[in-house]
Design an enzyme around this catalytic site. Structure first.
Site, PDB file in Angstrom:
ATOM      1  CE  LYS A 192      -3.601  -2.639   2.311  1.00  0.00           C
ATOM      2  NZ  LYS A 192      -4.250  -3.063   3.562  1.00  0.00           N
ATOM      3  CD  GLN A 251      -3.204  -4.603   6.818  1.00  0.00           C
ATOM      4  OE1 GLN A 251      -3.321  -3.564   6.179  1.00  0.00           O
ATOM      5  NE2 GLN A 251      -3.638  -5.757   6.355  1.00  0.00           N
ATOM      6  CG  ASP A 277      -9.387   0.034   5.646  1.00  0.00           C
ATOM      7  OD1 ASP A 277      -9.295  -0.531   4.545  1.00  0.00           O
ATOM      8  OD2 ASP A 277      -8.519  -0.028   6.528  1.00  0.00           O
TER       9      ASP A 277
HETATM   10  N1  GUN Z   1      -6.751  -6.775   6.523  1.00  0.00           N
HETATM   11  C1  GUN Z   1      -7.163  -7.508   5.461  1.00  0.00           C
HETATM   12  N2  GUN Z   1      -7.796  -6.716   4.564  1.00  0.00           N
HETATM   13  C2  GUN Z   1      -7.768  -5.460   5.069  1.00  0.00           C
HETATM   14  C3  GUN Z   1      -8.253  -4.210   4.597  1.00  0.00           C
HETATM   15  O1  GUN Z   1      -8.863  -4.084   3.526  1.00  0.00           O
HETATM   16  N3  GUN Z   1      -8.015  -3.142   5.415  1.00  0.00           N
HETATM   17  C4  GUN Z   1      -7.378  -3.257   6.619  1.00  0.00           C
HETATM   18  N4  GUN Z   1      -7.216  -2.159   7.339  1.00  0.00           N
HETATM   19  N5  GUN Z   1      -6.925  -4.407   7.082  1.00  0.00           N
HETATM   20  C5  GUN Z   1      -7.124  -5.503   6.303  1.00  0.00           C
END
Ligand code: GUN
Length: 296
Positions: free
Chosen positions: A54, A98, A121
Site C-alpha cells: 500500500k 491494518q 477503509d
Molecule cells: N486486513 C485484510 N484486509 C484489510 C483491509 O482491507 N483493510 C485493513 N485495514 N486491514 C485488512
C-alpha cells in the site's frame, strides 16, 4: 461453456491511473498530494507485506505515504492516541489501521476512533451503518467488496434483480459485499459455516462471491451455468515442484468452475489488485473531501 476471464490486473491498472491523474490535478491546483497513513501493530509477516504494498503504491501514484509501526504489546490507549494524532494531522487524508489487530486490542474501538472523513477503509461504525441503511450513503466503502462490484460493473454483469450469493460474512469482505449488492438491488443470500445445503444455494446464484477462506471450496457443481464468479480467497500452498516453493490459489476450484461459469475473476490476478486500487481511489477522495471539492 468456457468462462470469460475478468482481468482484475488490467481493470485495477485503469483505476490506479485515474487515481494518479486526480492526484496530479490536486497538486496542479496547489494542494498537497493526498496522504495515506498506515498503522501496523506488531509484525505479522502477511500484514507487513500488505502494508508495504500500500505504501509503495501511494508513492508510485504521486501520493504521500506515512508509515507507523507499533509494538505488538501496545495498549489500547497507545493505539487510539496514534489514531488521534493522525486525525489531527492535516497532511494525512486517509488512515488505515491494518487488521487483524493483536487479540488483546478492541478493534471496534480503534476503528471508531478514526475520523469518518479519513476512514478510507470504510470500517468506521458510521460508514458501515450507512452502508447498511436504505437511502443513506457512506463516505467510503470497504475496498475489497467495492473492488468486487467494480469488476462486475466493468464487464457488464447486471446486478439489479440478480440472485447473488456471498460465501462468508466477515466484516472486511462478506458482509459489506452483501450490503453493496443489496444497495444495487440484487437479491442476496449470505452463506456461512452453519449454512445448510450450501452447494444447492450457490447453484442458484447468478453472481457468486466467494470470500470464505477455504482452499478451492467452490466446485463446478456449485455453479449455475453462465454465472459470474468472483474469487476473493488467497491461499499459499507449499509445493516443491514450483520455482518459488509454493503456489497461490483461491476459494474457487478455478479449472473446473471456469468450464461452467459465464464470467470468472481468478485468484490470484482478480480482486487482489483491485483492493489496493480502490484504497488509492478512496485516499484521493479523502483529500477531495478535506479540500471541500466533493459533497458528502
Ligand atoms: N486486513 C485484510 N484486509 C484489510 C483491509 O482491507 N483493510 C485493513 N485495514 N486491514 C485488512
Amino acid at each position: 461453456m468456457t468462462a470469460k476471464l475478468i482481468d482484475g490486473k488490467a481493470i485495477a491498472a485503469k483505476v490506479r491511473a485515474k487515481a494518479a491523474e486526480d492526484t496530479a490535478e490536486l497538486v496542479a491546483q496547489g494542494f498537497a498530494p493526498p496522504g495515506l497513513a498506515t498503522v501496523l501493530v506488531g509484525s505479522d509477516p502477511a500484514s507487513e507485506v500488505y502494508v508495504g504494498m500500500k505504501q509503495r503504491m501511494c508513492k508510485k501514484l504521486g501520493m504521500e505515504s506515512f508509515s507507523f509501526t507499533l509494538s505488538p504489546d501496545s495498549s489500547q490507549e497507545e493505539v487510539e492516541k496514534m489514531v488521534q494524532e493522525l486525525n489531527d494531522n492535516p497532511k494525512v487524508n486517509g488512515i488505515l489501521v491494518q487488521l487483524p489487530l493483536p487479540g488483546h486490542l478492541d478493534d471496534e474501538a480503534v476503528l471508531k476512533a478514526i475520523s469518518p472523513e479519513k476512514d478510507i477503509d470504510g470500517f468506521h461504525p458510521l460508514n458501515m451503518g450507512r452502508l447498511a441503511q436504505k437511502g443513506r450513503e457512506p463516505l467510503f466503502v470497504p475496498c475489497t467488496p467495492d473492488g468486487c462490484i467494480y469488476l462486475l460493473d466493468e464487464v457488464g454483469v447486471e446486478l439489479e434483480g440478480a440472485n447473488a450469493v456471498v460465501l462468508g460474512r466477515s466484516n472486511i469482505v462478506g458482509m459489506p459485499a452483501a450490503l453493496l449488492l443489496v444497495k444495487r438491488n440484487a437479491t442476496v443470500t449470505i452463506c456461512h459455516s452453519r449454512t445448510k445445503n450450501l452447494p444447492e444455494i450457490c447453484a442458484n446464484a447468478d453472481i457468486l462471491i466467494a470470500a470464505v477462506g477455504r482452499v478451492e471450496m467452490v466446485k463446478k457443481d456449485w455453479v449455475k451455468p453462465g454465472a459470474a464468479v468472483i474469487d476473493v480467497g488467497t491461499h499459499r500452498i507449499d509445493d516443491d515442484t514450483k520455482e518459488k516453493g509454493y503456489y497461490l490459489t483461491g476459494d474457487v476450484a478455478f479449472d473446473e468452475v471456469s468450464e461452467v461459469a459465464g464470467w470468472i475473476s481468478p485468484s490470484p490476478g482478480g480482486v487482489g489488485p483491485m483492493t489496493i486500487a480502490m484504497l488509492m481511489r478512496n485516499t484521493v477522495r479523502a483529500a477531495q473531501i478535506a479540500h471541500g471539492l466533493v459533497e458528502v
